[in-house]
Design a protein around this motif. Sequence first.
Motif, short mmCIF file in Angstrom:
data_model
loop_
_atom_site.label_atom_id
_atom_site.label_comp_id
_atom_site.label_asym_id
_atom_site.label_seq_id
_atom_site.Cartn_x
_atom_site.Cartn_y
_atom_site.Cartn_z
N HIS A 135 0.83 -1.20 0.00
CA HIS A 135 0.00 0.00 0.00
C HIS A 135 0.87 1.26 0.00
O HIS A 135 0.58 2.22 -0.73
CB HIS A 135 -0.92 0.01 1.21
CG HIS A 135 -1.74 1.25 1.34
ND1 HIS A 135 -2.77 1.56 0.46
CD2 HIS A 135 -1.67 2.29 2.22
CE1 HIS A 135 -3.30 2.72 0.81
NE2 HIS A 135 -2.65 3.20 1.86
N SER A 138 2.41 1.49 -3.46
CA SER A 138 1.37 1.81 -4.44
C SER A 138 0.98 3.28 -4.36
O SER A 138 0.83 3.96 -5.39
CB SER A 138 0.15 0.92 -4.20
OG SER A 138 -0.93 1.32 -5.01
N GLU A 150 -1.14 -0.51 -7.97
CA GLU A 150 -1.27 -1.65 -7.06
C GLU A 150 -0.53 -2.87 -7.60
O GLU A 150 0.18 -3.56 -6.87
CB GLU A 150 -2.75 -2.00 -6.81
CG GLU A 150 -3.53 -0.93 -6.09
CD GLU A 150 -4.09 0.13 -7.04
OE1 GLU A 150 -3.83 0.03 -8.27
OE2 GLU A 150 -4.78 1.05 -6.57
#
Length: 205
Positions: A135, A138, A150
Motif C-alpha cells: 500500500h 502503491s 497496485e
Amino acid sequence: MAQPTTAQRGREVRRRLLDVACELIAEHGWTAVSTRMLADRAGVTPGLVHYHFSSVQALLNEAAIGAMRDYLAQTPELFQQAATAQQGLDILLGELDRHTGLDPLSLLFTETYLASTRDDALRGEIAVLLAEFRHQVSTWLDGHGVAAPETAAAVLAAAVDGVLLHRALNPGLRGSDIAPVLGRILTSAGGADTGDGTEGAGDRQ
C-alpha cells in the motif's frame, strides 16, 4: 537512583528475549531454537521464557514479525529522498545492496517466510505486513503517475524478496543492475515520471 520496578524489569527481560530470538533464528534456523538456548543467551532462567511467552513458537513469531515491521517501516523515509518513481526504485534496490542474503536480517526474513508455510497465524501476520508495504509503495507510485500502481507495487515487492533470496547464491546481483530492468514496470503502462526526460509508453500512443 530509583531501582527499576518489577514491571520495568519484566519489560526489559521480555525485550531481551525478543532480541535474542531474532539472533538465534538467524544463527541456527527457526526450528533449532529452544527454550534453553533462549534462556542462556538472554541470561535468564528457562522458567522466565515461558512466564513471558506462552510457547517458544509464540516468542519466535512475535520477535520475527516485530523485526520485519521495524525494517519495512523505513520505506516511507526512503521514498521521501526520491523526486521520481525511478529514483525511488533506485534507492529501494540500493538499500538491498547492504544485505548479502546471508547477513542476520536476510536470514531472519528467509527463516520466517519458511516457517510461515507451516504456521497459518504467522503467515497471516506476514500477509498483513506485506499488504501495508504494498500500500505504501502503491500510494507513492500513484503520486508519480505510474499506471496500475497496485499491480506494480505487488510485482516490485515480490522482486525485492526474490533479489534478497538470490543474493546469497549470486553475490554479484546488484541493485544498480536490477533497477533499469524493474524500471520498465514503471514506464511500460504509461505516464510515469521517470526523471530522465523520457515518456512512458502510454504517452507515445
